[in-house]
Write a protein that holds these residues in place. Structure first.
Motif, PDB file in Angstrom:
ATOM      1  N   SER A   1     -12.192   1.575   4.865  1.00 18.01           N
ATOM      2  CA  SER A   1     -12.911   1.169   3.898  1.00 18.01           C
ATOM      3  C   SER A   1     -12.621   1.946   2.635  1.00 18.01           C
ATOM      4  O   SER A   1     -12.401   3.278   2.708  1.00 18.01           O
ATOM      5  N   GLY A   2     -12.873   1.537   1.323  1.00 19.04           N
ATOM      6  CA  GLY A   2     -12.612   2.177   0.011  1.00 19.04           C
ATOM      7  C   GLY A   2     -11.146   2.497  -0.213  1.00 19.04           C
ATOM      8  O   GLY A   2     -10.816   3.668  -0.882  1.00 19.04           O
ATOM      9  N   LEU A   3     -10.053   2.068   0.315  1.00 18.08           N
ATOM     10  CA  LEU A   3      -8.688   2.339   0.237  1.00 18.08           C
ATOM     11  C   LEU A   3      -8.234   1.948  -1.276  1.00 18.08           C
ATOM     12  O   LEU A   3      -7.341   2.284  -1.871  1.00 18.08           O
ATOM     13  N   GLY A   4      -8.912   0.859  -1.831  1.00 22.21           N
ATOM     14  CA  GLY A   4      -8.498   0.281  -3.149  1.00 22.21           C
ATOM     15  C   GLY A   4      -7.316  -0.389  -2.954  1.00 22.21           C
ATOM     16  O   GLY A   4      -6.554  -0.781  -4.210  1.00 22.21           O
ATOM     17  N   ILE A   5      -6.805  -1.091  -1.921  1.00 22.77           N
ATOM     18  CA  ILE A   5      -5.519  -1.801  -1.728  1.00 22.77           C
ATOM     19  C   ILE A   5      -5.852  -3.205  -2.093  1.00 22.77           C
ATOM     20  O   ILE A   5      -6.678  -3.801  -1.527  1.00 22.77           O
ATOM     21  N   LEU A   6      -5.251  -3.701  -3.223  1.00 23.15           N
ATOM     22  CA  LEU A   6      -5.185  -5.256  -3.512  1.00 23.15           C
ATOM     23  C   LEU A   6      -6.606  -5.490  -3.767  1.00 23.15           C
ATOM     24  O   LEU A   6      -7.038  -6.761  -3.783  1.00 23.15           O
ATOM     25  N   GLY A   7      -7.429  -4.602  -3.876  1.00 23.36           N
ATOM     26  CA  GLY A   7      -9.117  -4.919  -4.226  1.00 23.36           C
ATOM     27  C   GLY A   7      -9.711  -5.320  -2.954  1.00 23.36           C
ATOM     28  O   GLY A   7     -11.129  -5.552  -3.351  1.00 23.36           O
ATOM     29  N   TYR A   8      -9.397  -5.265  -1.839  1.00 26.64           N
ATOM     30  CA  TYR A   8     -10.145  -5.299  -0.684  1.00 26.64           C
ATOM     31  C   TYR A   8     -11.094  -4.049  -0.434  1.00 26.64           C
ATOM     32  O   TYR A   8     -10.586  -2.985  -0.400  1.00 26.64           O
ATOM     33  N   ASN A   9     -12.256  -4.326  -0.304  1.00 31.82           N
ATOM     34  CA  ASN A   9     -13.332  -3.492   0.179  1.00 31.82           C
ATOM     35  C   ASN A   9     -13.102  -2.775   1.533  1.00 31.82           C
ATOM     36  O   ASN A   9     -13.302  -1.678   1.643  1.00 31.82           O
ATOM     37  N   HIS A  10     -12.750  -3.591   2.436  1.00 34.52           N
ATOM     38  CA  HIS A  10     -12.820  -3.255   3.929  1.00 34.52           C
ATOM     39  C   HIS A  10     -11.200  -3.815   4.380  1.00 34.52           C
ATOM     40  O   HIS A  10     -11.067  -4.965   4.212  1.00 34.52           O
ATOM     41  N   ILE A  11     -10.475  -3.060   5.054  1.00 32.05           N
ATOM     42  CA  ILE A  11      -9.183  -3.332   5.701  1.00 32.05           C
ATOM     43  C   ILE A  11      -9.526  -3.113   7.251  1.00 32.05           C
ATOM     44  O   ILE A  11      -9.634  -1.945   7.346  1.00 32.05           O
ATOM     45  N   ALA A  12      -9.455  -4.264   8.098  1.00 30.29           N
ATOM     46  CA  ALA A  12      -9.340  -4.029   9.636  1.00 30.29           C
ATOM     47  C   ALA A  12      -8.016  -4.289  10.196  1.00 30.29           C
ATOM     48  O   ALA A  12      -7.321  -5.246   9.792  1.00 30.29           O
ATOM     49  N   VAL A  13      -7.562  -3.353  11.007  1.00 35.72           N
ATOM     50  CA  VAL A  13      -6.189  -3.490  11.737  1.00 35.72           C
ATOM     51  C   VAL A  13      -6.868  -3.824  13.233  1.00 35.72           C
ATOM     52  O   VAL A  13      -7.290  -2.808  13.741  1.00 35.72           O
ATOM     53  N   ALA A  14      -6.335  -4.834  13.966  1.00 32.66           N
ATOM     54  CA  ALA A  14      -6.897  -5.355  15.163  1.00 32.66           C
ATOM     55  C   ALA A  14      -5.658  -5.697  15.741  1.00 32.66           C
ATOM     56  O   ALA A  14      -4.748  -6.218  15.428  1.00 32.66           O
ATOM     57  N   SER A  15      -5.810  -5.269  17.094  1.00 29.09           N
ATOM     58  CA  SER A  15      -4.618  -5.578  18.096  1.00 29.09           C
ATOM     59  C   SER A  15      -4.722  -6.854  18.624  1.00 29.09           C
ATOM     60  O   SER A  15      -5.692  -7.651  18.795  1.00 29.09           O
ATOM     61  N   VAL A  16      -3.330  -7.466  18.512  1.00 30.78           N
ATOM     62  CA  VAL A  16      -3.379  -8.676  19.073  1.00 30.78           C
ATOM     63  C   VAL A  16      -2.444  -8.641  20.452  1.00 30.78           C
ATOM     64  O   VAL A  16      -1.587  -9.751  20.657  1.00 30.78           O
ATOM     65  N   GLY A  17      -2.423  -7.626  21.171  1.00 29.78           N
ATOM     66  CA  GLY A  17      -1.963  -7.569  22.215  1.00 29.78           C
ATOM     67  C   GLY A  17      -0.303  -7.622  22.333  1.00 29.78           C
ATOM     68  O   GLY A  17       0.249  -7.070  21.077  1.00 29.78           O
ATOM     69  N   PRO A  18       0.518  -7.760  23.219  1.00 28.77           N
ATOM     70  CA  PRO A  18       2.038  -7.414  23.098  1.00 28.77           C
ATOM     71  C   PRO A  18       2.736  -8.556  22.168  1.00 28.77           C
ATOM     72  O   PRO A  18       2.161  -9.760  21.953  1.00 28.77           O
ATOM     73  N   ARG A  19       3.883  -8.307  21.737  1.00 27.71           N
ATOM     74  CA  ARG A  19       4.768  -9.223  20.636  1.00 27.71           C
ATOM     75  C   ARG A  19       4.802 -10.575  21.473  1.00 27.71           C
ATOM     76  O   ARG A  19       4.778 -11.570  20.800  1.00 27.71           O
ATOM     77  N   ASN A  20       5.344 -10.533  22.488  1.00 25.72           N
ATOM     78  CA  ASN A  20       5.648 -11.662  23.322  1.00 25.72           C
ATOM     79  C   ASN A  20       4.889 -12.070  24.612  1.00 25.72           C
ATOM     80  O   ASN A  20       5.430 -11.604  25.979  1.00 25.72           O
TER      81      ASN A  20
ATOM     82  N   SER B   1       0.948  -1.191   0.180  1.00 20.05           N
ATOM     83  CA  SER B   1      -0.146   0.002  -0.091  1.00 20.05           C
ATOM     84  C   SER B   1       0.930   1.198   0.009  1.00 20.05           C
ATOM     85  O   SER B   1       0.155   2.348   0.225  1.00 20.05           O
ATOM     86  N   ASN B   2       2.116   1.065  -0.263  1.00 13.75           N
ATOM     87  CA  ASN B   2       3.059   2.193  -0.157  1.00 13.75           C
ATOM     88  C   ASN B   2       3.217   2.852   1.072  1.00 13.75           C
ATOM     89  O   ASN B   2       2.981   4.354   1.148  1.00 13.75           O
ATOM     90  N   GLY B   3       2.806   2.189   2.323  1.00 12.40           N
ATOM     91  CA  GLY B   3       3.104   2.859   3.687  1.00 12.40           C
ATOM     92  C   GLY B   3       1.607   3.473   4.136  1.00 12.40           C
ATOM     93  O   GLY B   3       1.776   4.065   5.149  1.00 12.40           O
ATOM     94  N   ILE B   4       0.687   3.267   3.207  1.00 19.54           N
ATOM     95  CA  ILE B   4      -0.533   4.011   3.986  1.00 19.54           C
ATOM     96  C   ILE B   4      -1.121   3.182   5.068  1.00 19.54           C
ATOM     97  O   ILE B   4      -1.481   4.017   5.949  1.00 19.54           O
ATOM     98  N   ILE B   5      -0.855   1.967   5.352  1.00 16.75           N
ATOM     99  CA  ILE B   5      -1.405   1.192   6.384  1.00 16.75           C
ATOM    100  C   ILE B   5      -0.898   1.913   7.726  1.00 16.75           C
ATOM    101  O   ILE B   5      -1.402   2.081   8.691  1.00 16.75           O
ATOM    102  N   LYS B   6       0.594   1.887   7.725  1.00 20.15           N
ATOM    103  CA  LYS B   6       1.322   2.547   8.834  1.00 20.15           C
ATOM    104  C   LYS B   6       0.960   3.832   9.051  1.00 20.15           C
ATOM    105  O   LYS B   6       0.995   4.083  10.523  1.00 20.15           O
ATOM    106  N   GLU B   7       0.714   4.581   8.180  1.00 15.16           N
ATOM    107  CA  GLU B   7       0.402   6.006   8.494  1.00 15.16           C
ATOM    108  C   GLU B   7      -0.847   5.910   9.093  1.00 15.16           C
ATOM    109  O   GLU B   7      -1.202   6.773  10.120  1.00 15.16           O
ATOM    110  N   LEU B   8      -1.747   5.354   8.776  1.00 16.67           N
ATOM    111  CA  LEU B   8      -3.312   5.336   9.362  1.00 16.67           C
ATOM    112  C   LEU B   8      -3.124   4.522  10.988  1.00 16.67           C
ATOM    113  O   LEU B   8      -3.775   5.292  11.824  1.00 16.67           O
TER     114      LEU B   8
END
Length: 535
Positions: free
Chosen positions: A77-96, A55-62
């Motif tokens: 929604s509507g970012l047009g990245i890889l054809g996905y209509n909706h992209i959700a970024v969800a927390s999965v807690g700490p890395r370790n 996405s050329n860094g769009i996700i990280k900026e958001l």
């Protein structure tokens, strides 16, 4: 394996399917994870980083613009990245995270992934996505469980509008085997939820028996359906006396799965299958009585466990017995104070006709001696008091074996569907037999401990294994899932991967995990011990 049909009148329920055919128009969604760093910064998962590059860094900026805590997800929604209509970024807690939190009895790494992917998948589902791709993070099995459980809704009786549950698939991850395992676990539990949530008129004993038969025969499970006459020949007289209040005859379902040497003793599962518990002459209050359409939640968990074990092809022998019946107010029903006698001559006074499960399961558990089992596990929605004690967080487990409890506890820790050990002391046994006029009483002694009294009642009917002159009860686990199998979460949800108002189908995944441990892990442990002794 063959399927044996002992009921001539079959009634197929065409609407009873979990995954319906998806509509032609595709609205896609993608869920990726983000770690919560100790310094307050958030880091995308591997899948998230790849998406960010594409996405050329769009996700990280958001993501930088807002902090996403565990249990939350942000949808773009509507970012047009890889054809996905909706992209959700969800927390999965700490890395370790702590993989083995004994105080909370959780594998926190797996549970965080379940929660994160469930929240994210539900968010894109609410935006209209009917095809959802999910980040497997570090444990694709947990991601599959959370997302598939989280997006499930009961829609069998909807004819217009949104009639479909979305298709959920793994997004760019090499460990497809782990995902497939989680997919089987979640789909098995969703089937248990489907059966439990269905209205009572669509799951009369004959209808439900045939639904079980049609589903399980696909997986090489032998299904035998037994009628009232067959049970009478096996002298299940106490049971037949107690459940004659309904016009719909009872059906006993026998299930057989052979994954090991036929000479190996099987594990036997027993499920309570009251398709609607009105309370009989002790009619339940109108407020909340509709919930008791799920009084067969134990049976639902058992048949779903059989399906999960068969789909995973676990190397063990498994038998299951589920008695499907209905209790209604009727002049044919037993009256308070009636006395029934089981096949061993034990006289039981029916002080409370609403405590039918104790008498019914006692007969069925005793019948399992026919299989020469290595272990008996019974599951049922027994007592409201277990919900008062544990809420909706954990299922109550009763066993006299600490080794068996440790195995079940570990299974609950791994699945996030936790269990809690309850006492099974001689004191509770004595409360069931304090009357001078009968051997036992199915009523609850006012001294308290209703769930413990029910477990102690059943313990008296566990088959005996003779060792020389010292007969002992066969290994036995009693599981009371009234809170987790019959009730539903409210809007103040405990786990976000169960929608409010829909039955939870627990403890299906914990049972599957327990059987996986016994089939795949314990034999290796025993072989290692033998190898050490040889050296």
């Amino acid at each position: 394996m063959a399927c044996v049909f002992l009921i001539t009148k079959t009634q197929a329920i065409s609407k009873w399917v979990i995954l319906l055919k998806q509509p032609q128009t595709s609205n896609t969604g993608l869920v990726v994870g983000v770690y919560d760093g100790s310094d307050g910064n958030q880091e995308l998962t591997e899948a998230g980083e790849r998406l960010n590059e594409q996405s050329n860094g769009i996700i990280k900026e958001l993501v930088k613009k807002q902090h996403i805590p565990l249990g939350r997800a942000e949808v773009y929604s509507g970012l047009g990245i890889l054809g996905y209509n909706h992209i959700a970024v969800a927390s999965v807690g700490p890395r370790n995270p702590n993989k083995l939190n004994l105080f909370e009895q959780l594998n926190e790494e797996k549970e965080n992934i379940r929660v994160g992917m469930a929240v994210g998948a539900r968010r894109v589902q609410d935006e209209g996505a009917n095809r959802i791709y999910v980040d497997g993070v570090t444990v694709p099995e947990a991601a599959a469980e959370g997302s598939i459980l989280g997006t499930y809704q009961y829609k069998a009786n909807i004819t217009t509008g949104d009639k479909y549950n979305p298709t959920v698939e793994l997004y760019e991850h090499a460990d497809t085997t782990s995902w497939a395992s989680g997919e089987i676990n979640a789909e098995a539990q969703n089937w248990a939820r489907f059966l439990s949530h269905a209205p009572p008129n669509l799951k009369k004993p004959a209808l439900l028996a045939n639904e079980i038969m049609e589903k399980l025969c696909r997986y090489d499970i032998r299904v035998d359906l037994r009628n009232r006459e067959w049970m009478a020949l096996r002298k299940m007289t106490a049971t037949l006396s107690l459940i004659k209040s309904s016009c719909d005859p009872p059906i006993l379902v026998e299930l057989s799965y052979c994954g090991d040497d036929p000479k190996t003793k099987p594990i036997v599962l027993v499920g309570k299958g009251n398709v609607f518990d009105s309370g009989g002459l002790f009619l339940k209050p109108y407020k909340g009585i509709h919930e008791f359409r799920a009084d067969m939640g134990g049976a639902a968990a058992i048949v779903a466990t059989m399906m999960g074990v068969a789909r995973k092809r676990l190397p063990l022998n498994l038998r299951a017995v589920v008695l499907l019946y209905e209790t209604m107010p009727s002049p044919m029903g037993l009256k308070p104070g009636d006395v029934v006698k089981n096949k061993h001559g034990t006289h039981i006074r029916i002080s409370n006709p609403d405590n039918d499960c104790r008498v019914v399961l006692a007969d069925v558990i005793n019948f399992t001696e026919y299989y020469s089992p290595s272990l008996i596990i019974d599951v049922g929605t027994f007592t409201k008091s277990i919900a008062h004690s544990l809420g909706l967080v954990a299922t109550g487990v009763f066993t006299g074996s600490t080794a068996l409890w440790n195995e079940m506890q570990r299974a609950g820790l791994e699945t996030g569907d936790r269990v809690w050990r309850m006492p099974l002391w001689k004191y509770f046994k004595s409360l069931n037999s304090m009357s001078a006029s009968v051997d036992m009483d199915n009523g609850t002694n006012p001294k308290g401990g209703d769930a413990c009294q029910a477990a102690a009642f059943l313990q008296e009917f566990v088959p005996v294994e003779a060792h020389c002159c010292c007969p002992t009860f066969l290994p036995h686990i009693h599981i009371d899932c009234f809170n987790t199998g019959l009730l539903s979460q409210t809007n103040e949800e405990i786990e976000p991967y169960y929608r409010a108002g829909i039955k939870m189908g627990r403890p299906t995944r914990t049972l599957i995990q327990f059987l996986y441990h016994r089939a795949c892990l314990l034999p290796k442990t025993k072989q290692a011990v033998k190898a050490v002794h040889k050296k």
